[in-house]
Enzyme design. Structure first.
Site, PDB file in Angstrom:
ATOM      1  N   PHE A 107       0.894  -1.219   0.108  1.00 12.24           N
ATOM      2  CA  PHE A 107      -0.084   0.004   0.027  1.00 12.24           C
ATOM      3  C   PHE A 107       0.866   1.270   0.006  1.00 12.24           C
ATOM      4  O   PHE A 107       2.156   1.130   0.109  1.00 12.24           O
ATOM      5  CB  PHE A 107      -0.965  -0.075   1.280  1.00 12.24           C
ATOM      6  CG  PHE A 107      -2.218  -0.220   0.869  1.00 12.24           C
ATOM      7  CD1 PHE A 107      -2.675  -1.165   0.247  1.00 12.24           C
ATOM      8  CD2 PHE A 107      -3.369   0.479   1.471  1.00 12.24           C
ATOM      9  CE1 PHE A 107      -4.258  -1.532  -0.001  1.00 12.24           C
ATOM     10  CE2 PHE A 107      -4.619   0.196   1.072  1.00 12.24           C
ATOM     11  CZ  PHE A 107      -4.801  -0.682   0.458  1.00 12.24           C
TER      12      PHE A 107
ATOM     13  N   GLN B   3      -8.828  13.804   4.100  1.00 11.63           N
ATOM     14  CA  GLN B   3      -8.173  13.016   3.292  1.00 11.63           C
ATOM     15  C   GLN B   3      -8.972  12.926   2.046  1.00 11.63           C
ATOM     16  O   GLN B   3     -10.333  12.462   1.804  1.00 11.63           O
ATOM     17  CB  GLN B   3      -7.781  11.708   3.521  1.00 11.63           C
ATOM     18  CG  GLN B   3      -6.987  10.763   2.672  1.00 11.63           C
ATOM     19  CD  GLN B   3      -6.524   9.512   3.153  1.00 11.63           C
ATOM     20  OE1 GLN B   3      -7.160   8.528   3.628  1.00 11.63           O
ATOM     21  NE2 GLN B   3      -5.271   9.715   3.491  1.00 11.63           N
TER      22      GLN B   3
ATOM     23  N   HIS C  30      -9.113  10.841  -1.386  1.00  9.67           N
ATOM     24  CA  HIS C  30      -8.522   9.638  -1.872  1.00  9.67           C
ATOM     25  C   HIS C  30      -8.284   9.809  -3.289  1.00  9.67           C
ATOM     26  O   HIS C  30      -9.108  10.517  -4.152  1.00  9.67           O
ATOM     27  CB  HIS C  30      -9.451   8.364  -1.739  1.00  9.67           C
ATOM     28  CG  HIS C  30      -8.801   7.297  -1.838  1.00  9.67           C
ATOM     29  ND1 HIS C  30      -8.550   6.662  -3.013  1.00  9.67           N
ATOM     30  CD2 HIS C  30      -8.333   6.074  -1.048  1.00  9.67           C
ATOM     31  CE1 HIS C  30      -7.730   5.343  -2.999  1.00  9.67           C
ATOM     32  NE2 HIS C  30      -7.937   5.165  -1.784  1.00  9.67           N
TER      33      HIS C  30
ATOM     34  N   LEU D 189     -15.356   4.542  -4.359  1.00 10.91           N
ATOM     35  CA  LEU D 189     -13.996   4.247  -4.401  1.00 10.91           C
ATOM     36  C   LEU D 189     -13.497   2.913  -4.882  1.00 10.91           C
ATOM     37  O   LEU D 189     -14.071   1.932  -5.148  1.00 10.91           O
ATOM     38  CB  LEU D 189     -13.574   3.962  -2.662  1.00 10.91           C
ATOM     39  CG  LEU D 189     -12.052   3.704  -2.427  1.00 10.91           C
ATOM     40  CD1 LEU D 189     -11.335   5.402  -2.531  1.00 10.91           C
ATOM     41  CD2 LEU D 189     -11.794   3.032  -1.218  1.00 10.91           C
TER      42      LEU D 189
ATOM     43  N   GLU E 217      -6.864   1.968  -3.009  1.00  7.51           N
ATOM     44  CA  GLU E 217      -5.187   1.758  -3.249  1.00  7.51           C
ATOM     45  C   GLU E 217      -4.651   0.623  -3.606  1.00  7.51           C
ATOM     46  O   GLU E 217      -3.553   0.517  -4.172  1.00  7.51           O
ATOM     47  CB  GLU E 217      -4.580   2.505  -2.182  1.00  7.51           C
ATOM     48  CG  GLU E 217      -3.108   2.974  -2.051  1.00  7.51           C
ATOM     49  CD  GLU E 217      -2.935   3.738  -0.690  1.00  7.51           C
ATOM     50  OE1 GLU E 217      -3.423   5.033  -0.733  1.00  7.51           O
ATOM     51  OE2 GLU E 217      -2.010   3.234  -0.187  1.00  7.51           O
TER      52      GLU E 217
ATOM     53  N   ARG F  57      -1.003   9.220  -0.120  1.00  5.86           N
ATOM     54  CA  ARG F  57      -2.275   9.594  -0.376  1.00  5.86           C
ATOM     55  C   ARG F  57      -2.362  11.219  -1.032  1.00  5.86           C
ATOM     56  O   ARG F  57      -2.796  11.685  -1.810  1.00  5.86           O
ATOM     57  CB  ARG F  57      -3.597   9.099   0.357  1.00  5.86           C
ATOM     58  CG  ARG F  57      -3.934   7.746   0.096  1.00  5.86           C
ATOM     59  CD  ARG F  57      -5.150   7.330   1.014  1.00  5.86           C
ATOM     60  NE  ARG F  57      -5.124   6.101   0.756  1.00  5.86           N
ATOM     61  CZ  ARG F  57      -6.215   5.322   1.408  1.00  5.86           C
ATOM     62  NH1 ARG F  57      -6.841   5.967   2.277  1.00  5.86           N
ATOM     63  NH2 ARG F  57      -6.138   3.889   1.277  1.00  5.86           N
TER      64      ARG F  57
ATOM     65  N   HIS G 216     -12.786  11.229   1.662  1.00  7.84           N
ATOM     66  CA  HIS G 216     -12.714  10.091   1.863  1.00  7.84           C
ATOM     67  C   HIS G 216     -12.440   9.813   3.363  1.00  7.84           C
ATOM     68  O   HIS G 216     -13.186   8.840   3.877  1.00  7.84           O
ATOM     69  CB  HIS G 216     -11.242   9.320   1.334  1.00  7.84           C
ATOM     70  CG  HIS G 216     -11.076   7.929   1.507  1.00  7.84           C
ATOM     71  ND1 HIS G 216     -12.028   7.098   0.984  1.00  7.84           N
ATOM     72  CD2 HIS G 216     -10.054   7.160   2.037  1.00  7.84           C
ATOM     73  CE1 HIS G 216     -11.814   5.871   1.451  1.00  7.84           C
ATOM     74  NE2 HIS G 216     -10.641   5.810   2.249  1.00  7.84           N
TER      75      HIS G 216
ATOM     76  N   ARG H  57      -3.640  10.145   6.698  1.00  9.17           N
ATOM     77  CA  ARG H  57      -3.767   8.577   7.204  1.00  9.17           C
ATOM     78  C   ARG H  57      -3.099   7.900   6.064  1.00  9.17           C
ATOM     79  O   ARG H  57      -3.352   8.023   4.806  1.00  9.17           O
ATOM     80  CB  ARG H  57      -5.125   8.441   7.261  1.00  9.17           C
ATOM     81  CG  ARG H  57      -5.398   6.942   7.528  1.00  9.17           C
ATOM     82  CD  ARG H  57      -6.725   6.466   7.945  1.00  9.17           C
ATOM     83  NE  ARG H  57      -7.830   6.449   6.707  1.00  9.17           N
ATOM     84  CZ  ARG H  57      -8.223   5.444   5.910  1.00  9.17           C
ATOM     85  NH1 ARG H  57      -7.482   4.200   6.077  1.00  9.17           N
ATOM     86  NH2 ARG H  57      -8.790   5.701   4.765  1.00  9.17           N
TER      87      ARG H  57
END
Ligand SMILES: Cc1cc2nc3c(=O)[nH]c(=O)nc-3n(C[C@H](O)[C@H](O)[C@H](O)COP(=O)(O)OP(=O)(O)OC[C@H]3O[C@@H](n4cnc5c(N)ncnc54)[C@H](O)[C@@H]3O)c2cc1C
Ligand code: SF4
Ligand code: SF4
Ligand code: FES
Lengths: 248, 597
Positions: free
Chosen positions: B129, B251, B253, B263, B266, B297, B364, B408
């Site tokens: 990730f 955040q 995304h 979504l 990731e 991100r 997000h 995050r």
């Protein structure tokens, strides 16, 4: 999304015929036709159309949460077939600019498109839908081969929307005795899990005349499941397991 | 007593519990499991059936150094990445706790039955990730996110529900919590809640109240969040005089599906997918030469926004970016990313095994929230000093413990949920064993918590919820998005202040007591508005760029002034600062460095 934000030339009107019932106000249920303006430059989902209808008629009630087909909130009867409003494109279900929405059949209606799911969840709880282990857990994870894990594909993805059980005639007739396709799919999900250590008890619980054997293989459940799962197959797997157990 | 009557505190029926948990998502159900297993009289209140909570949507996985993919992996490396990812305003004691306790919490989930994907050795499958490294950033990309295909949240949430059924947890499903009840000693002594189906309303009294109500992404018009993510816990806390921390940190995304907002994980890039601009260029190579598409991100989202701003977006309106996966082959795409395949087909009309997915940065995750310590106890800040709020706990996305700081890392939220849901449960269990007395609320205290509901029921005119919501969402989208600027934010704040009155006095036409979703949407709107206003005012106050908070007018990080948490109170609408914790217990603190990927 609001209708006001869309340029006029990209609007068309549709009729949404919706089952309405608020027990505190209405003597009996009725169908209400709402004329709703929808955009023509893109396809929208039935749930989006419901939002537009609700702007006109704020008392219109339905459940929704994820709006992407993963939470199982908005199972309803769309033109006679159960499905999730949020992943059903309007274009697929509009017939002569009209769509008919009713609550999922077979369960008591709480209000409008909202049914009381108690019966459905009670049946689910009966199959002990959780992993039962007797041996001690290791310090790390229990091992499972990718092949054994693959046995759970097509089972663990159930979102408990109720579309299947509420389209199953056997469930309609005996909702308290016949467990219904969703619960039986979950039963098989745990029997099929190599980590579970309660197969015998699980099978014992299913041996009466109703719990499992009321399924007549009509396959309504399979044809409506929005996740493409196959409860009928799970049911026949359980049957086979019971049969081989008897033979031994 | 029904929710649509004039409600008097003295007639209100009372239910009593040792502990109540508001929220049946991952955080709430991990906490409730702990309490139910310890035999305490507890209940979970959830406005939706628990498996409909937003955690169900989480796709990619739960990040944790369980040493499956790499036997040498180390939770300290995970900690380093998380601190760096947070742009150095994550609390290091909390991050240390999360990363080191994480493996235990993940193995527990597996023991409960979570159907993780597996490696050939039979261990839990992990995927790479963004923002993950080995050896404190020096050893290249790590592979640390534990996954159940791309349905990890679904698997986690259902597993926790199953485990709670097994443990005999009390569920008050489809109950809506309206407001906290606070007594004159400033102790939280429960909540006002009603059963949505019938409208029966109660004062639910308890020794410990845990807020686990999740995020509030619906303050923006374009979001990956579920429709129910309305920040109810934040609204309740702010109205009860509690602060929120780092609430300006939202955040975006990188890969929300263009137009729909849904979504795609990731994990797509973790499995080898990459982003392309209209020229077919893999532009992330320019912005993040090392980590490329797996940079943090905030970095990827900003790079995409810049590509679009500079005219290199894809499509007829040059307004999105392509995410390419087809080179991975149908085998990988369908096996590892079956949910993504389904979502792309439904919401973008493309099969990712054949065509690229059109994506844009989309709101997000709420990094900020109600400040807590690592036991989940809510903290208020008085004259610069932390003070523990008696009886109130928070865990999950609603809380700010703070492990995410300014940004995050993917997969860290699910870990946050189970680690701190569990920690709050453990702490409450322990303190109940020591003996906690039930505190009382006066009629006045309860009446105060009923005010909002009574006002809404009494409304005979005013603005409609849907109109107010759209106005607020557009404002937040336009003025508090990926890039921010003082003058636009001022304008946005001004606009919000005009709307405030309308929100406090909106019109509820449908007064039915039976499953009244209009009433719920109205109550949710008021909560959203609290979150939006807190976000706007705090964002304007933080005059620097850090993590997800990127200001054109203050493009640099300002450690001299802003290596700090922001603290906001609704009563005064003022922002103050709170020290970031740089005191981990077993390792040396990681000091701020220039953040490059
Ligand atoms: C699309 C998507 C994908 C994601 N993927 C990942 C991922 O792969 N990995 C990762 O780590 N994170 C991921 N995240 C983030 C993560 O899923 C969330 O942060 C997390 O699930 C939040 O969990 P929670 O328990 O705090 O709250 P939620 O799961 O949102 O639960 C909130 C609960 O509170 C209840 N509630 C709220 N208000 C009230 C009220 N007024 N009265 C009664 N009940 C109330 C709700 O009913 C619900 O049960 C993703 C997020 C999104 C949007
Ligand atoms: S196959 Fe069985 S479970 Fe499925 S609908 Fe028919 S009777 Fe019901
Ligand atoms: S099996 Fe399919 S239709 Fe039935 S509850 Fe599960 S997801 Fe819904
Ligand atoms: S709203 Fe979640 S499945 Fe449709």
């Amino acid at each position: 999304m609001s209708a006001a934000a869309i340029p006029v030339e990209q609007i068309k009107t549709i009729t949404m015929s919706i089952y309405r019932y608020d027990p505190t106000v209405d003597e009996k249920p009725y169908m209400q036709d709402l004329v709703v303006e929808i955009p023509t430059d893109k396809d929208i989902m039935v749930l989006d159309a419901l939002h537009l209808a609700k702007q006109q008629e704020p008392s219109l009630s339905y459940r929704r949460s994820c709006r992407e087909g993963v939470c199982g909130s908005d199972g309803m009867n769309i033109n006679g077939k159960n499905g999730l409003a949020c992943v059903t494109p309007l274009s697929e279900v509009l017939k002569r600019n009209k769509i008919t929405l009713r609550p999922m059949p077979g369960l008591p209606v709480v209000r409008d498109l909202i049914v009381d799911m108690k019966q459905f969840f009670d049946q689910l709880e009966k199959v002990k839908p959780y992993l039962i282990t007797k041996s001690d857990s290791p310090d790390i994870e229990r091992k499972q081969t990718p092949e054994d894990r693959e046995e759970l594909d097509g089972l663990y993805e159930c979102i408990l929307c109720g579309c299947c059980s509420t389209s199953c005639p056997s469930f309609w007739w005996n909702p308290d005795k016949f467990l219904g396709p969703a619960a039986l799919l979950q039963s098989w999900r745990f029997i099929a899990d190599t980590r579970d250590e309660a197969t015998e008890e699980r099978l014992d619980d299913l041996e009466d005349a109703f719990s499992l054997y009321r399924c007549h293989g009509i396959m309504n459940c399979v044809s409506v499941c929005p996740k493409g799962l196959n409860p009928t197959e799970a049911i026949s797997n359980i049957r086979n397991k019971l049969l081989t157990r008897e033979k031994n | 007593m029904l929710v649509n009557e004039v409600i008097n505190a003295k007639d209100l029926p009372v239910m009593e519990f040792d502990g109540i948990i508001v929220g049946g998502g991952g955080a709430g159900m991990r906490a409730s499991l702990q309490l139910a297993e310890s035999g305490l009289n507890t209940a979970v209140i959830s406005k939706v059936f628990p498996t409909r909570s937003h955690t169900v949507s989480a796709q990619g996985g739960i990040t944790c150094a369980i040493q499956s993919d790499d036997p040498d992996d180390d939770w300290r490396w995970h900690m380093f990445d998380t601190v760096k990812g947070s742009d150095y305003i994550g609390d290091q004691e909390a991050i240390e706790y999360m990363c080191s306790e994480g493996p235990k919490a993940v193995f527990e989930l597996e023991h409960m039955g979570l159907p993780f994907s597996r490696t050939e050795e039979g261990r839990i499958y992990q995927r790479p990730f963004g923002g993950q490294s080995k050896d404190y950033g020096k050893g290249g990309q790590a592979t640390r996110t534990c996954a159940a295909a791309d349905r990890t949240g679904h698997s986690l949430l259902h597993t926790l529900y199953q485990a709670n059924l097994k443990a005999g947890t009390n569920f008050l499903n489809e109950w809506f919590a309206v407001d906290l009840v606070l007594n004159t000693d400033d102790a939280v002594v429960g909540v006002i809640a009603f059963k949505i189906e019938t409208g029966e309303i109660y004062y639910i009294k308890s020794k410990a109240t845990v807020l686990a109500t999740g995020g509030a992404g619906r303050i923006y018009s374009s979001t990956t969040n579920a429709l129910i993510n309305s920040g109810d816990g934040i609204g309740m806390a702010l109205r009860a005089g509690m602060p929120v921390q780092d609430i300006e940190m939202w955040q975006f995304h990188p890969t929300g599906i263009h137009g729909a907002g849904t979504l795609v994980t990731e994990g797509c890039r973790g499995e080898g997918g990459y982003l392309l601009n209209k020229d077919g260029e893999r532009f992330m190579e320019r912005y993040a030469p090392n980590a490329k598409d797996l940079a943090s991100r905030d970095v990827v989202a900003r790079s995409m926004a810049l590509e679009i701003l500079e005219g290199r977006g894809c499509g007829p309106n040059a307004d999105h970016i392509f995410l390419r996966l087809d080179h991975l082959g149908p085998e990988v795409v369908h096996k590892r990313l079956p949910g993504i395949t389904e979502l792309s087909k439904t919401f973008a009309g493309v099969d990712p095994a054949v065509q690229p997915i059109p994506v844009v940065p989309t709101c997000h995750y709420m990094m900020g929230g109600i400040p807590t310590n690592i036991n989940g106890q809510v903290i208020s800040v008085e004259n610069g000093e932390d003070k523990i709020v008696d009886g109130l706990f928070a865990a999950g996305e609603v809380a700010c413990v703070s492990v995410h700081g300014g940004n995050r890392l993917g997969g860290n939220s699910l870990l946050d949920l189970v680690v701190f849901g569990r920690a709050a449960g453990l702490y409450i269990e322990e303190s109940m064993k020591q003996g906690v007395e039930m505190k009382n609320a006066s009629v006045d205290d309860i009446d105060k918590a009923l005010e909002r509901l009574n006002k809404l029921n009494a409304s005979t005119q005013g603005e409609q919820v849907s109109i107010l919501k759209e106005k607020m969402q557009q404002n937040m989208q336009n003025n508090f998005g990926v890039f921010r600027r003082g003058d636009l934010m001022e304008k946005g704040i001004e606009e919000l202040s005009h709307t405030r009155d309308e929100v406090d006095n909106m019109f509820l036409q449908d007064k039915s007591a039976t499953f009244n979703t209009a009433r719920i949407e109205a109550l949710e709107m008021q909560n959203l508005f609290e979150v939006a206003e807190a976000t706007a005012i705090t964002a304007n106050e933080r005059k620097e760029s850090r993590g997800a908070h990127a200001r054109d007018d203050h493009p640099e990080r300002d450690d001299d002034n802003w290596l700090k948490h922001s603290i906001y109170y609704a009563e005064t609408k003022e922002v103050s600062k709170r020290d970031v914790n740089y005191r981990p217990k077993t390792v040396q603190a990681f000091q701020p460095m220039v953040r490059s990927y």
